[in-house]
Design a protein around this motif. Structure first.
Motif, PDB file in Angstrom:
ATOM      1  N   ALA A   1     -10.736 -11.907  19.716  1.00 38.22           N
ATOM      2  CA  ALA A   1     -11.437 -11.205  18.623  1.00 38.22           C
ATOM      3  C   ALA A   1     -10.686  -9.939  18.236  1.00 38.22           C
ATOM      4  O   ALA A   1     -10.568  -9.603  17.053  1.00 38.22           O
ATOM      5  N   LEU A   2     -10.157  -9.227  19.229  1.00 43.85           N
ATOM      6  CA  LEU A   2      -9.416  -8.000  18.919  1.00 43.85           C
ATOM      7  C   LEU A   2      -8.152  -8.314  18.130  1.00 43.85           C
ATOM      8  O   LEU A   2      -7.809  -7.621  17.160  1.00 43.85           O
ATOM      9  N   PHE A   3      -7.440  -9.369  18.543  1.00 42.09           N
ATOM     10  CA  PHE A   3      -6.243  -9.752  17.778  1.00 42.09           C
ATOM     11  C   PHE A   3      -6.635 -10.201  16.364  1.00 42.09           C
ATOM     12  O   PHE A   3      -5.915  -9.951  15.396  1.00 42.09           O
ATOM     13  N   THR A   4      -7.771 -10.865  16.248  1.00 40.71           N
ATOM     14  CA  THR A   4      -8.219 -11.293  14.915  1.00 40.71           C
ATOM     15  C   THR A   4      -8.546 -10.088  14.041  1.00 40.71           C
ATOM     16  O   THR A   4      -8.220 -10.060  12.848  1.00 40.71           O
ATOM     17  N   LEU A   5      -9.180  -9.064  14.636  1.00 41.17           N
ATOM     18  CA  LEU A   5      -9.461  -7.844  13.871  1.00 41.17           C
ATOM     19  C   LEU A   5      -8.166  -7.213  13.381  1.00 41.17           C
ATOM     20  O   LEU A   5      -8.088  -6.694  12.266  1.00 41.17           O
ATOM     21  N   SER A   6      -7.135  -7.265  14.235  1.00 43.09           N
ATOM     22  CA  SER A   6      -5.837  -6.737  13.805  1.00 43.09           C
ATOM     23  C   SER A   6      -5.327  -7.505  12.596  1.00 43.09           C
ATOM     24  O   SER A   6      -4.819  -6.915  11.632  1.00 43.09           O
ATOM     25  N   MET A   7      -5.472  -8.828  12.634  1.00 40.57           N
ATOM     26  CA  MET A   7      -5.005  -9.633  11.496  1.00 40.57           C
ATOM     27  C   MET A   7      -5.770  -9.262  10.227  1.00 40.57           C
ATOM     28  O   MET A   7      -5.190  -9.149   9.148  1.00 40.57           O
ATOM     29  N   ILE A   8      -7.087  -9.059  10.375  1.00 42.74           N
ATOM     30  CA  ILE A   8      -7.897  -8.694   9.189  1.00 42.74           C
ATOM     31  C   ILE A   8      -7.419  -7.359   8.619  1.00 42.74           C
ATOM     32  O   ILE A   8      -7.260  -7.198   7.405  1.00 42.74           O
ATOM     33  N   ALA A   9      -7.144  -6.401   9.517  1.00 44.57           N
ATOM     34  CA  ALA A   9      -6.684  -5.090   9.055  1.00 44.57           C
ATOM     35  C   ALA A   9      -5.350  -5.226   8.316  1.00 44.57           C
ATOM     36  O   ALA A   9      -5.116  -4.566   7.301  1.00 44.57           O
ATOM     37  N   THR A  10      -4.474  -6.080   8.816  1.00 42.13           N
ATOM     38  CA  THR A  10      -3.181  -6.250   8.152  1.00 42.13           C
ATOM     39  C   THR A  10      -3.353  -6.904   6.786  1.00 42.13           C
ATOM     40  O   THR A  10      -2.691  -6.532   5.819  1.00 42.13           O
ATOM     41  N   VAL A  11      -4.271  -7.865   6.725  1.00 44.68           N
ATOM     42  CA  VAL A  11      -4.530  -8.503   5.422  1.00 44.68           C
ATOM     43  C   VAL A  11      -5.086  -7.474   4.431  1.00 44.68           C
ATOM     44  O   VAL A  11      -4.707  -7.446   3.256  1.00 44.68           O
ATOM     45  N   VAL A  12      -5.971  -6.584   4.921  1.00 41.39           N
ATOM     46  CA  VAL A  12      -6.487  -5.512   4.055  1.00 41.39           C
ATOM     47  C   VAL A  12      -5.326  -4.662   3.527  1.00 41.39           C
ATOM     48  O   VAL A  12      -5.269  -4.309   2.354  1.00 41.39           O
ATOM     49  N   PHE A  13      -4.365  -4.363   4.428  1.00 45.15           N
ATOM     50  CA  PHE A  13      -3.187  -3.582   4.000  1.00 45.15           C
ATOM     51  C   PHE A  13      -2.468  -4.293   2.863  1.00 45.15           C
ATOM     52  O   PHE A  13      -2.144  -3.689   1.836  1.00 45.15           O
ATOM     53  N   LEU A  14      -2.215  -5.593   3.058  1.00 47.14           N
ATOM     54  CA  LEU A  14      -1.433  -6.335   2.057  1.00 47.14           C
ATOM     55  C   LEU A  14      -2.174  -6.408   0.726  1.00 47.14           C
ATOM     56  O   LEU A  14      -1.572  -6.234  -0.339  1.00 47.14           O
ATOM     57  N   VAL A  15      -3.481  -6.649   0.795  1.00 51.84           N
ATOM     58  CA  VAL A  15      -4.251  -6.735  -0.454  1.00 51.84           C
ATOM     59  C   VAL A  15      -4.269  -5.369  -1.144  1.00 51.84           C
ATOM     60  O   VAL A  15      -4.049  -5.258  -2.355  1.00 51.84           O
ATOM     61  N   ALA A  16      -4.500  -4.321  -0.348  1.00 50.97           N
ATOM     62  CA  ALA A  16      -4.572  -2.974  -0.931  1.00 50.97           C
ATOM     63  C   ALA A  16      -3.241  -2.584  -1.567  1.00 50.97           C
ATOM     64  O   ALA A  16      -3.217  -1.921  -2.604  1.00 50.97           O
ATOM     65  N   TYR A  17      -2.150  -3.010  -0.941  1.00 54.65           N
ATOM     66  CA  TYR A  17      -0.816  -2.651  -1.458  1.00 54.65           C
ATOM     67  C   TYR A  17      -0.656  -3.092  -2.904  1.00 54.65           C
ATOM     68  O   TYR A  17      -0.062  -2.393  -3.721  1.00 54.65           O
ATOM     69  N   PHE A  18      -1.210  -4.259  -3.230  1.00 52.47           N
ATOM     70  CA  PHE A  18      -1.062  -4.769  -4.590  1.00 52.47           C
ATOM     71  C   PHE A  18      -2.254  -4.421  -5.473  1.00 52.47           C
ATOM     72  O   PHE A  18      -2.119  -4.290  -6.688  1.00 52.47           O
ATOM     73  N   ALA A  19      -3.443  -4.288  -4.874  1.00 50.41           N
ATOM     74  CA  ALA A  19      -4.650  -4.197  -5.694  1.00 50.41           C
ATOM     75  C   ALA A  19      -5.031  -2.781  -6.096  1.00 50.41           C
ATOM     76  O   ALA A  19      -5.621  -2.580  -7.158  1.00 50.41           O
ATOM     77  N   ILE A  20      -4.705  -1.790  -5.272  1.00 49.69           N
ATOM     78  CA  ILE A  20      -5.170  -0.433  -5.590  1.00 49.69           C
ATOM     79  C   ILE A  20      -4.175   0.248  -6.516  1.00 49.69           C
ATOM     80  O   ILE A  20      -2.989   0.353  -6.180  1.00 49.69           O
ATOM     81  N   PRO A  21      -4.629   0.711  -7.670  1.00 51.58           N
ATOM     82  CA  PRO A  21      -3.697   1.382  -8.596  1.00 51.58           C
ATOM     83  C   PRO A  21      -3.132   2.651  -7.968  1.00 51.58           C
ATOM     84  O   PRO A  21      -3.824   3.344  -7.223  1.00 51.58           O
ATOM     85  N   ASP A  22      -1.891   2.927  -8.309  1.00 51.64           N
ATOM     86  CA  ASP A  22      -1.202   4.073  -7.719  1.00 51.64           C
ATOM     87  C   ASP A  22      -1.864   5.391  -8.108  1.00 51.64           C
ATOM     88  O   ASP A  22      -1.773   6.381  -7.392  1.00 51.64           O
ATOM     89  N   ASP A  23      -2.558   5.414  -9.269  1.00 52.80           N
ATOM     90  CA  ASP A  23      -3.133   6.683  -9.710  1.00 52.80           C
ATOM     91  C   ASP A  23      -4.611   6.822  -9.338  1.00 52.80           C
ATOM     92  O   ASP A  23      -5.292   7.731  -9.780  1.00 52.80           O
ATOM     93  N   SER A  24      -5.113   5.908  -8.488  1.00 52.05           N
ATOM     94  CA  SER A  24      -6.504   6.024  -8.055  1.00 52.05           C
ATOM     95  C   SER A  24      -6.621   7.116  -6.986  1.00 52.05           C
ATOM     96  O   SER A  24      -5.904   7.098  -5.983  1.00 52.05           O
ATOM     97  N   VAL A  25      -7.527   8.085  -7.223  1.00 53.87           N
ATOM     98  CA  VAL A  25      -7.694   9.192  -6.277  1.00 53.87           C
ATOM     99  C   VAL A  25      -9.183   9.411  -5.999  1.00 53.87           C
ATOM    100  O   VAL A  25     -10.038   8.922  -6.736  1.00 53.87           O
ATOM    101  N   PHE A  26      -9.485  10.116  -4.922  1.00 55.01           N
ATOM    102  CA  PHE A  26     -10.867  10.523  -4.673  1.00 55.01           C
ATOM    103  C   PHE A  26     -10.845  11.891  -4.009  1.00 55.01           C
ATOM    104  O   PHE A  26      -9.819  12.343  -3.492  1.00 55.01           O
ATOM    105  N   PHE A  27     -12.002  12.541  -4.086  1.00 50.17           N
ATOM    106  CA  PHE A  27     -12.094  13.896  -3.534  1.00 50.17           C
ATOM    107  C   PHE A  27     -12.689  13.855  -2.134  1.00 50.17           C
ATOM    108  O   PHE A  27     -13.734  13.243  -1.918  1.00 50.17           O
ATOM    109  N   PHE A  28     -12.027  14.472  -1.185  1.00 52.43           N
ATOM    110  CA  PHE A  28     -12.529  14.521   0.190  1.00 52.43           C
ATOM    111  C   PHE A  28     -12.818  15.983   0.529  1.00 52.43           C
ATOM    112  O   PHE A  28     -11.915  16.823   0.478  1.00 52.43           O
ATOM    113  N   PRO A  29     -14.102  16.306   0.871  1.00 50.15           N
ATOM    114  CA  PRO A  29     -14.452  17.713   1.130  1.00 50.15           C
ATOM    115  C   PRO A  29     -13.564  18.312   2.217  1.00 50.15           C
ATOM    116  O   PRO A  29     -13.341  17.697   3.263  1.00 50.15           O
ATOM    117  N   GLY A  30     -13.085  19.503   1.942  1.00 48.66           N
ATOM    118  CA  GLY A  30     -12.267  20.207   2.928  1.00 48.66           C
ATOM    119  C   GLY A  30     -10.791  19.904   2.821  1.00 48.66           C
ATOM    120  O   GLY A  30      -9.962  20.625   3.374  1.00 48.66           O
TER     121      GLY A  30
END
Ligand code: FES
Length: 366
Positions: free
Chosen positions: A63-92
C-alpha cells in the motif's frame, strides 16, 4: 592494527573471545578493557510466527509503494495540467505558484512513501537474525569478496522477493515511476529549444500587434526621441512592450532578461559598418546588452575608444565595427537591433533581433 616485517598486516592484538564468553584478552596478557556483552535473546516478530501478520505487513508495504505511485502520477498530471501562471495566496508567505507547490509536495510524498515502505518492509518481513561480525583487514580476501556477493544474493532471497512478487512489482513500479519526473524535467524544461525561440524577445513586433516598438528608458519607461540622444551619451533601454508584463506582474524577469539594449550615439563618420546594412539613425545605434560569452550585462562604455566592456570576463566589443569582439572570451558580436524614427520623432524598433541574444552556446549553428 600492527604489521609484520614484510608489511603484511596481522590480526588485531586484541583477541575477541567467543561470543558471550566474558573478558577480552591480549597476547601480552594485558588487562582486558571491554566486557563482551554477548547477544541479547532473539525476539521474534509477529510476522515471524504468524503468517497472517506477515501477510498483513506485506499488504501494508504494498500500500505504501502504491501511495508513492499515486503521488508520482499526481506530479505528472500536475506538470501538464496546472497553468504556469496559476497562483494562490498563503498567509504568512504571500503569493505562491500553484504548480511549484503541487510538484514539490507530490514529489516529496512519492519519495516519502517509497522510504517508509522500504523501512516497514525491512522491519517486518526481512530477516532479522543477529550476527556477530569480527574485525577484519580493510581489503577482504577474494574468498570473502565472493562470499559478500553470495550474501547480497541471499539478501534478495531473505527479502522474500521470490515468495512475495507483489512487493517486487510495486517497488519496481514506485521506483520506476519516481524516475519519470526527472526525465520530464530534463526534457520539458531544458529542451528542445529552437533557434526561433531563442531569437524571440519582446522586441518582436508580434508583441505589439505587428507595429514598431518604441525604445523606452530603463527603468523610467519613458520614450526616447532621436534628439534626446546626444553624441557620447548612453541609454539603457527596454521595449515599450515590457509595460504589459509590468502591469500583469508575470514573467517580468524572463521578458527583461533577453530584452536589455544599450543605445549610443556615435559620430557617423566613425562607423565602419561591415555588414550590408545600416540599422542606426544619424549615428544612433542599439545593441543587445547581454554578453555573448555567458550573459552578463555589458554596461561599461568607453567614450574615447568607443568600446563596450563586459565587467565579468572583460570581453570588449568595438561599436565602430558592428560590436565585433576585439578582446576577451566572447566569440561573436553583440546582436544589433534595427532602429528608426516614428512620425512623432521617437526611436522605434521596426523588427526584432535577427539572431539569438546572449551566450554563444545558445546558437546552434556554431
Ligand atoms: S560574460 Fe561577458 S565576458 Fe564573460
Amino acid at each position: 592494527m600492527n604489521e609484520h616485517e614484510n608489511g603484511a598486516p596481522h590480526e588485531s592484538t586484541v583477541v575477541a573471545p567467543a561470543s558471550g564468553s566474558g573478558e577480552l584478552t591480549t597476547p601480552g596478557g594485558l588487562p582486558a578493557r571491554f566486557e563482551n556483552p554477548g547477544l541479547p535473546p532473539h525476539v521474534y516478530r509477529a510476522s515471524d510466527v504468524d503468517p497472517a501478520a506477515g501477510k498483513r505487513a506485506e499488504r501494508q508495504v504494498a500500500a505504501l509503494f502504491t501511495l508513492s505511485m499515486i503521488a508520482t502520477v499526481v506530479f505528472l498530471v500536475a506538470y501538464f495540467a496546472i497553468p504556469d501562471d496559476s497562483v494562490f495566496f498563503f498567509p504568512g508567505i504571500g503569493t505562491i505558484k500553484t504548480i511549484n507547490v503541487v510538484l514539490g509536495l507530490s514529489l516529496g510524498f512519492s519519495l516519502f512513501f517509497i522510504g517508509i515502505g522500504a523501512v516497514h518492509w525491512a522491519k517486518t518481513l526481512m530477516s532479522d537474525h543477529e550476527i556477530v561480525e569480527e574485525r577484519h583487514l580493510l581489503r577482504s580476501s577474494d574468498v570473502d569478496r565472493a562470499q559478500a556477493v553470495d550474501v547480497v544474493v541471499e539478501g534478495g532471497r531473505n527479502a522474500q522477493l521470490d515468495r512475495r512478487p507483489i512487493l517486487k512489482y510495486t517497488l519496481g513500479g514506485a521506483l520506476g515511476l519516481f524516475a519519470l519526473p526527472f526525465a520530464f524535467q530534463v526534457v520539458g524544461s531544458l529542451g528542445p529549444v529552437t533557434i526561433e525561440e531563442l531569437k524571440h524577445t519582446i522586441w518582436d513586433p508580434s508583441e505589439n500587434g505587428g507595429k514598431p516598438i518604441r525604445l523606452m528608458r530603463d527603468p523610467e519607461m519613458t520614450p526616447i526621441k532621436l534628439s534626446d540622444v546626444t553624441q557620447g551619451s548612453v541609454f539603457h533601454v527596454m521595449p515599450e512592450t515590457l509595460q504589459k508584463y509590468l502591469d500583469d506582474g508575470k514573467h517580468v524577469l524572463e521578458a527583461k532578461a533577453k530584452a536589455a539594449v544599450i543605445l549610443i550615439r556615435l559620430d557617423p563618420n566613425l562607423i565602419k559598418v561591415k555588414k550590408a546594412r545600416d540599422w542606426g539613425v544619424d549615428g544612433v545605434v542599439a545593441y543587445s546588452k547581454i554578453c555573448t560569452h555567458v550573459g552578463c550585462a555589458v554596461g561599461l562604455y568607453e567614450q574615447q575608444t568607443h568600446h563596450l566592456l563586459c565587467p565579468c570576463h572583460q570581453s570588449t566589443f568595438d561599436l565602430t565595427e558592428d560590436c565585433a569582439v576585439i578582446f576577451g572570451p566572447a566569440k561573436r558580436p553583440l546582436p544589433q537591433l534595427k532602429i528608426t524614427v516614428d512620425d512623432a520623432g521617437y526611436l522605434v524598433a521596426p523588427e526584432g533581433f535577427h539572431e539569438p541574444v546572449g551566450p554563444s552556446f545558445w546558437e546552434r549553428a556554431r
